[in-house]
Design a protein around this motif. Structure first.
Motif, PDB file in Angstrom:
ATOM      1  N   LYS A  95      14.093 -10.078 -15.025  1.00  0.00           N
ATOM      2  CA  LYS A  95      15.452  -9.534 -14.883  1.00  0.00           C
ATOM      3  C   LYS A  95      16.545 -10.608 -14.941  1.00  0.00           C
ATOM      4  CE  LYS A  95      13.755  -5.425 -13.936  1.00  0.00           C
ATOM      5  NZ  LYS A  95      12.768  -5.095 -14.894  1.00  0.00           N
ATOM      6  N   GLN A  96      16.257 -11.798 -14.428  1.00  0.00           N
ATOM      7  CA  GLN A  96      17.269 -12.854 -14.398  1.00  0.00           C
ATOM      8  C   GLN A  96      17.097 -13.857 -15.532  1.00  0.00           C
ATOM      9  OE1 GLN A  96      16.921 -14.390 -10.414  1.00  0.00           O
ATOM     10  NE2 GLN A  96      18.212 -12.763  -9.570  1.00  0.00           N
ATOM     11  N   GLU A  97      16.144 -13.580 -16.439  1.00  0.00           N
ATOM     12  CA  GLU A  97      15.886 -14.442 -17.587  1.00  0.00           C
ATOM     13  C   GLU A  97      15.691 -15.910 -17.185  1.00  0.00           C
ATOM     14  OE1 GLU A  97      18.912 -13.715 -20.512  1.00  0.00           O
ATOM     15  OE2 GLU A  97      18.423 -11.595 -20.635  1.00  0.00           O
ATOM     16  N   ASN A  98      14.880 -16.100 -16.130  1.00  0.00           N
ATOM     17  CA  ASN A  98      14.627 -17.446 -15.627  1.00  0.00           C
ATOM     18  C   ASN A  98      13.133 -17.799 -15.621  1.00  0.00           C
ATOM     19  OD1 ASN A  98      13.771 -15.813 -13.559  1.00  0.00           O
ATOM     20  ND2 ASN A  98      15.037 -16.749 -11.967  1.00  0.00           N
ATOM     21  N   GLU A 135       9.298 -17.200  -2.039  1.00  0.00           N
ATOM     22  CA  GLU A 135       9.709 -16.411  -0.863  1.00  0.00           C
ATOM     23  C   GLU A 135      10.314 -15.053  -1.242  1.00  0.00           C
ATOM     24  OE1 GLU A 135      12.892 -19.210  -2.139  1.00  0.00           O
ATOM     25  OE2 GLU A 135      10.855 -19.549  -1.483  1.00  0.00           O
ATOM     26  N   ASP A 136      10.717 -14.893  -2.502  1.00  0.00           N
ATOM     27  CA  ASP A 136      11.267 -13.617  -2.957  1.00  0.00           C
ATOM     28  C   ASP A 136      10.223 -12.749  -3.659  1.00  0.00           C
ATOM     29  OD1 ASP A 136      13.856 -14.300  -2.057  1.00  0.00           O
ATOM     30  OD2 ASP A 136      14.232 -15.434  -3.913  1.00  0.00           O
ATOM     31  N   GLY A 137       8.966 -13.175  -3.679  1.00  0.00           N
ATOM     32  CA  GLY A 137       7.904 -12.416  -4.328  1.00  0.00           C
ATOM     33  C   GLY A 137       7.861 -12.599  -5.834  1.00  0.00           C
ATOM     34  N   MET A 138       8.485 -13.666  -6.316  1.00  0.00           N
ATOM     35  CA  MET A 138       8.550 -13.920  -7.752  1.00  0.00           C
ATOM     36  C   MET A 138       7.463 -14.913  -8.178  1.00  0.00           C
ATOM     37  SD  MET A 138      11.133 -12.017  -8.443  1.00  0.00           S
ATOM     38  CE  MET A 138      11.843 -12.415 -10.018  1.00  0.00           C
TER      39      MET A 138
END
Length: 151
Positions: A95-98, A135-138
């Protein structure tokens, strides 16, 4: 017989030899998919079965002369995805293209899309190929794909 180059025949002969566990010039058809994947192809389980692969060990043995036309046919198959195809697919979830996606989404994809994995298979693949979630589940999906396709 086949339209393989001399280099392709040499590579195929080498890979075939690796899966000729008994050194008798045959490979059990249960290892057909593994042998093709060792040659850089990515056939589906259904396609491997169509080519003559079996699910039960000992049902069928393949000689190198039988394997070479199978390898040639598998090389021509355009339905199997390549690394770039898988990256493009997972970019849909970035979603954030990172280069990151939600780890739970990858788990869901493996369980529900394409050749679905069982819960046990999915857990094993994730354990072996996936970096820990932040920590964000990514999770970073490119290293996952590289490890997955190298298996």
């Amino acid at each position: 017989m086949t339209d393989l180059s001399d280099k392709d025949v040499e590579k195929a002969t080498f890979a075939f030899g690796i899966y000729d566990f008994d050194g008798v010039g045959t490979v059990d058809a249960t290892h057909l998919g593994d042998c093709l994947r060792a040659l850089g192809l990515n056939p589906t389980l259904a396609f491997v079965e169509k080519l003559g692969g079996t699910k039960k060990k000992g049902e069928k043995q393949l000689t190198l002369e039988e394997f070479l036309p199978i390898y040639s046919q598998a090389k021509k198959d355009k339905d199997s995805g390549v690394y770039e195809d898988f990256v493009e697919c997972l970019k849909l979830y970035d979603k954030q293209e990172n280069g990151l996606m939600v780890g739970a989404e990858l788990h869901h994809i493996l369980l529900s899309l394409g050749e679905k994995l069982s819960d046990k298979e999915c857990d094993e693949v994730l354990k072996d190929c996936l970096d820990p979630e932040d920590e964000d589940g990514m999770i970073p999906y490119v290293p996952f794909l590289k490890r997955m396709l190298a298996m």
